[in-house]
Design an enzyme around this catalytic site. Structure first.
Site, PDB file in Angstrom:
ATOM      1  CE1 TYR A 121       1.903   1.387  -4.150  1.00  0.00           C
ATOM      2  CE2 TYR A 121       3.386   1.265  -2.275  1.00  0.00           C
ATOM      3  CZ  TYR A 121       2.125   1.468  -2.787  1.00  0.00           C
ATOM      4  OH  TYR A 121       1.097   1.751  -1.926  1.00  0.00           O
ATOM      5  CD  GLU A 123      -2.768   3.501   0.984  1.00  0.00           C
ATOM      6  OE1 GLU A 123      -2.055   4.475   1.303  1.00  0.00           O
ATOM      7  OE2 GLU A 123      -2.702   2.412   1.547  1.00  0.00           O
ATOM      8  CE1 TYR A 147      -0.375  -2.645   5.693  1.00  0.00           C
ATOM      9  CE2 TYR A 147      -2.179  -1.352   4.813  1.00  0.00           C
ATOM     10  CZ  TYR A 147      -0.956  -1.961   4.644  1.00  0.00           C
ATOM     11  OH  TYR A 147      -0.318  -1.882   3.438  1.00  0.00           O
ATOM     12  CD  GLU A 158      -1.028  -0.874   0.140  1.00  0.00           C
ATOM     13  OE1 GLU A 158      -0.919  -0.603   1.365  1.00  0.00           O
ATOM     14  OE2 GLU A 158      -0.742  -0.080  -0.768  1.00  0.00           O
ATOM     15  CE1 TYR A 178       5.302  -1.667   6.166  1.00  0.00           C
ATOM     16  CE2 TYR A 178       4.085  -3.721   6.296  1.00  0.00           C
ATOM     17  CZ  TYR A 178       4.103  -2.344   6.240  1.00  0.00           C
ATOM     18  OH  TYR A 178       2.914  -1.640   6.263  1.00  0.00           O
TER      19      TYR A 178
END
Length: 1030
Positions: free
Chosen positions: A96, A202, A272, A312, A377
């Site tokens: 990013y 997204e 996820y 992702e 994370y």
């Protein structure tokens, strides 16, 4: 020839199947003979189709991971992370880039100074040999303050965010233009390694009705504008997008059969499966352990002519305020990695990017309101840049993917429980339509099961279909794991008819192929090597033996895995190394080229070290760089002409084994102890609450807006801090009113994001605090003036200090920060008292529309409006010699509600040749009083927000370059006591790790640490010499 190893003990597994009666049944097929190769009209070096991306005519499986350069604001350390990603077997890094970080004002963009210098990043990626996926937003989410959008765009003045409105378009254009122009020369087409460019993030808004495909014109127009801007400014590589879930199906040319527009070249889907948050309730109540989704059919529906792409896929989980101490790394640990990433392969994902591979830190006020300072994370490379078992488990798969080029071109032939003799096992069969190579991906049929399952599998090969193994005991599936077995697998000029052990990697050296197979200790494996007539045991670890069974077409080898590495030599120029999981963890395949594809004949194999970063061969010497965390042996598989190993530039005493490898020993790293803090100086940092304080001068802005662009309405004048140029951190408000109307109290409604806090004072007397709640965005309270003094003959001042924890995400980024309602209360029937003047102080320089901060290197995200921040007490070079109080420390603390700033100097002298990481650990002295907050500053960087009443986070890693490993360090600590009890907190420096390394964390980072300047004096309370520089 047949050499029987009695140690195997049990009969050959396949013999048990002869009378089983089991039949092999092929599952449903998705094969097709007509998938067109596609491209865009801007270049011809990067193409794609249903199977994979194609770079310069070669199909590649792209396995990569995400990092955010702005979350590691030290360019020197970017290279360390990139080297570690490369060493995992990955071919790609995804990033990013942050609109708000690079665009401090509407008229400025910075791609040059400090950590803004992304040119250095792209140069490093090319030097290391990694492809790059660039994801510039403008909205990036990333659990960031306003989702990464420029904070000045959140006032409402730019209209609807993430839309095609002219004001918002004008806002993002300078940044997007600058990013495209920056990226242009680093594209693959111009000799760089950037291969994909993401538009937005997204943004699943293409369809008003996704089923009947009714477009959303506003969203389509917005995406078209972003695409036009990228192309106009030189972007030619494929455009991509990441759908937030499987429901929206946005921006795919395949799905857009109605010509809606806004489509990208390659569609992607984020997923996820075990929740992106350590607080799983944020993902609903349907998170089941090891549950899988049907990605395969989704991509068949939405993007069948494109490679299945996951921009992702879960690499960890964030840690919001209510997370357990240290996060939840175990939830996405080695079992998660082993299981889910193999399942992705089973579902024909051929572009797989892990979010995150390195998380970093939410230093300053980068974070969204629901997060603290850590963005570790639970990633494979931890916040402090350390690596462990999760990293190694990913590496085991990454090296296989990189070597197994046939995996980039497969059809899914079948799935089901009918491939093995055990219906508790589910198998997916993939086949390369060109080479006939097959990949069998196995897991438990009930994905939540962790049972131990023994099985044999029916494989289809060029010499027939049959059950295996034949000479070894049956393999086992143990716990939450997956396996990938191969058939007709080609490596170099050779092939395996089948293997019931996993391929780790292979390398072609001097025309001879070394194949590495890995199996957990105690589990049996077998492989059938084509073309061999004889095999021998060249070396054995811990008594490892094997069965060599000569067949017409080659040799079948069976074994039960022991600890360590065993080498087998065959008469067809093949060498096979059998390793257990732990040895596989310490097996590396450094590239001898900068080509991100990493051809197998341009590699070496190195076994032993903690990390291998690179290797090169010159003459008779192979130079290997990497990290060593203890004394260990090193073994290198390389060219026969090489006789010497250099490790991090030092020549090692090297011996050659009888099977042609080189061996040497590595020493343990030198011991190093961190120093203790010396004496502290301290000063009150809240003079603004005092009677007689003058709020004149450039630090203070008159808050007098009678209209607002915000959709939120409140007290007039509007007290929304962003409208006055103050976007981050602590804000100071001073409301003036006359005492003639006999005010008896005040009603306050403050919106600062979850976990925000505030304290209020009247004429210097404490009224109360809101100490925060991790679930509350806006707080309100009625405060009585009964115990405060009201002046009747002079102006009264209500002073409010509040910390904003950040702006919300998505469209909620427009929710204002500041005081929504402040109303004086009165018991009389006369007209209610009114405020006559409001003033506001925030980040020094924030009210100047041409700059936003006095510190462009660290940016406005680094500091708020505390006196200590505005005056630069946190900066190197500030002269604190006038501070007379040297007897107190944060642990001794203070009483009363105020802010106290502590300052000390910490010398560090880390030995050269080490890569080390240090952290600041906070411990409450009195656990019965946690109503305070502490802000850590290291050489000017705010690198930790300690909120003991809100969250468990108390250890704050600080990277080299922010912390000087070879010199003095200015350490500051602002402690805000929110009650009369005051605050006491202990702080210490701790070592996170220290390894002997080619990457030295001791370097000169002074260019990242601009010091105090006299410009700060304009923000001083001029009546009091204590607040001047000495």
């Amino acid at each position: 020839m047949r050499f029987v190893n009695r140690a195997l003990g049990s009969p050959a597994c396949a013999l048990l199947l002869l009378s089983s009666g089991l039949q092999y049944v092929l599952g449903a097929s998705d094969t097709s003979s007509a998938w067109p190769i596609q491209g865009n009209d801007l270049q011809n070096q990067i193409q794609w189709d249903h199977y994979s991306i194609i770079i310069n005519g070669e199909r590649l499986f792209l396995f990569g991971g995400e990092m955010h350069p702005f979350r590691l604001p030290v360019p020197e350390l970017w290279e360390d992370v990139l080297q570690k990603v490369k060493a995992m077997g990955m071919r790609m890094i995804s990033i990013y880039t942050h609109w708000g970080f690079h665009a401090p004002t509407p008229d400025q963009v910075d791609f040059d100074t400090g950590a803004h210098n992304l040119t250095r990043f792209f140069e490093m990626a090319k030097e290391v040999g990694l492809y790059v996926l660039v994801r510039p937003g403008p909205y990036i989410n990333g659990e960031l303050n306003a989702g990464g959008m420029a904070l000045w765009s959140t006032t409402g003045a730019y209209g609807e965010l993430r839309s095609n409105g002219s004001a918002f378009t004008e806002a993002w254009t300078p940044y997007q233009t600058g990013m495209a122009k920056l990226v242009k020369p680093f594209q693959l087409t111009e000799g760089g390694t950037v291969i994909m460019y993401q538009l937005e993030n997204e943004y699943g808004e293409q369809w008003k009705n996704v089923e009947v495909k009714i477009p959303n014109p506003k969203a389509v127009s917005y995406m078209e504008k972003l695409k036009e801007n990228a192309i106009e400014n030189g972007i030619v590589v494929p455009s991509v997008h990441n759908a937030p879930n499987a429901n929206g199906r946005p921006w795919s040319k395949d799905y857009d059969t109605v010509g809606a527009g806004g489509d990208v070249d390659i569609y992607g889907l984020d997923s996820y499966p075990q929740c992106w948050s350590c607080v799983t309730e944020e993902c609903g109540n349907n998170i089941l352990p090891f549950a899988v989704s049907n990605y395969h059919d989704h991509f068949q529906l939405v993007s069948p002519n494109q490679p299945s792409f996951m921009p992702e896929f879960q690499g960890g989980a964030m840690s919001p305020w209510l997370s357990p101490a240290g996060g939840c790394a175990e939830r996405t640990g080695t079992e998660f990695v082993n299981f889910y990433y193999r399942d992705n392969i089973a579902q024909r994902i051929t572009i797989l990017n892990l979010y995150m591979i390195y998380g970093g830190t939410n230093w300053g006020w980068l974070a969204a309101p629901f997060l603290g300072s850590s963005y570790d994370y639970g990633a494979a490379i931890s916040e402090d840049r350390n690596i462990g078992s999760k990293y190694y488990e990913i590496k085991n798969l990454g090296l296989f993917i990189r070597a197994a080029d046939e995996l980039a071109y497969t059809d899914r032939l079948g799935t089901g429980t009918n491939y093995t003799n055990n219906t508790n096992i589910f198998t997916t069969e993939l086949r390369n339509p060109k080479t006939d190579a097959r990949f069998y991906v196995l897991r438990h049929a009930t994905t939540s099961s962790s049972s131990e399952e023994t099985f044999a599998i029916n494989v289809t090969t060029s010499v027939g279909s049959f059950y295996v193994p034949r000479v070894a005991p049956c393999p086992k599936l143990v716990g939450h794991e997956g396996k990938i077995f191969v058939a007709d697998f080609h490596f170099g000029k050779h092939s395996l008819y089948y293997a019931t052990t996993e391929v780790l990697t292979y390398s072609v050296i001097d025309g001879k192929t070394t194949l590495v197979l890995w199996t957990p200790v105690g589990i049996s494996g077998e492989f059938y090597l084509k073309g061999a007539k004889k095999g021998t045991l060249a070396s054995s670890s811990r008594g490892q033996t094997a069965v060599f069974d000569k067949r017409d077409k080659g040799v079948v080898v069976g074994f039960t895995q022991h600890e360590g590495a065993t080498v087998l030599d065959f008469d067809n120029d093949v060498r096979v190394m059998l390793v257990d999981r732990e040895t596989a963890y310490q097996t590396w395949v450094p590239a001898l080229t900068k080509d991100p594809k990493v051809p197998v004949d341009k590699t070496a194999i190195v076994v032993g070290p903690h990390l291998v970063r690179s290797a090169s061969v010159q003459g008779n010497t192979i130079s290997v760089t990497g990290d060593s965390n203890n004394a260990t042996d090193i073994e290198v598989f390389t060219s026969n002409r090489v006789s010497t190993i250099k490790w991090n530039g030092k020549q090692l005493q090297t011996t050659k084994t009888k099977y042609g490898t080189l061996k040497a020993s590595l020493q343990a790293p030198v011991k190093f102890s961190v120093p203790k803090f010396g004496s502290w100086k301290s000063q009150d940092s809240l003079p603004e609450k005092a009677v007689g304080y003058s709020d004149n001068g450039p630090a203070w802005v008159i808050a007098n807006h009678t209209t607002t662009p915000s959709a939120t309405k409140g007290t007039v004048p509007y007290l929304f801090s962003d409208e006055y140029g103050f976007h981050t951190g602590i804000k100071l408000w001073r409301g003036h009113f006359s005492g003639e109307a006999a005010a008896t109290g005040v009603y306050l409604n403050i919106q600062g994001g979850t976990a925000h806090s505030w304290s209020a004072f009247l004429n210097g007397q404490f009224l109360g605090s809101y100490t925060g709640d991790p679930t509350v965005t806006a707080s309100n309270a009625t405060l009585s003036f009964a115990n405060a003094t009201i002046f009747t003959n002079q102006t009264n001042v209500l002073f409010v200090m509040n910390d904003d924890t950040g702006h919300d995400q998505l469209s909620a980024a427009l929710n204002p920060r500041g005081i929504l309602n402040v109303t004086l209360l009165s018991s009389s029937s006369s007209p209610p008292p009114k405020f006559t003047l409001w003033k506001l102080a925030g980040t020094a320089g924030g009210s100047d529309t041409n700059r936003s901060t006095l510190d462009p290197i660290r940016t406005h995200y680094n500091e708020g409006g505390l006196t200590a921040e505005r005056l630069g007490w946190h900066l190197p070079g500030f002269d604190d010699s006038n501070w007379s109080n040297t007897s107190t420390s944060p642990a001794q603390g203070f009483t009363g509600p105020t802010v106290r700033f502590y300052r000390t100097s910490l010398p560090l002298d880390a030995p050269k040749g080490l890569d080390a990481s240090f952290a600041f650990k906070f411990t409450p002295v009195d656990t019965s009083n946690l109503n305070y907050r502490a802000f850590l500053y290291v050489n000017g960087y705010q690198y930790g927000r300690y909120y003991p009443s809100i969250a468990s986070e108390n250890v704050f890693p600080v990277p080299a370059g922010v912390l000087n490993h070879g010199g003095e360090n200015v350490i500051g600590l602002a402690v805000w006591a929110q009650t009369e009890e005051g605050a006491k907190v202990d702080v210490e420096l701790v070592t996170r790790y220290a390894v002997e390394s080619s990457f030295e964390s001791r370097f000169d980072g002074k260019y990242l640490q601009p010091g105090w300047t006299a410009e700060r004096l304009a923000y001083v309370k001029f009546q009091d010499i204590r607040y001047h520089v000495g």
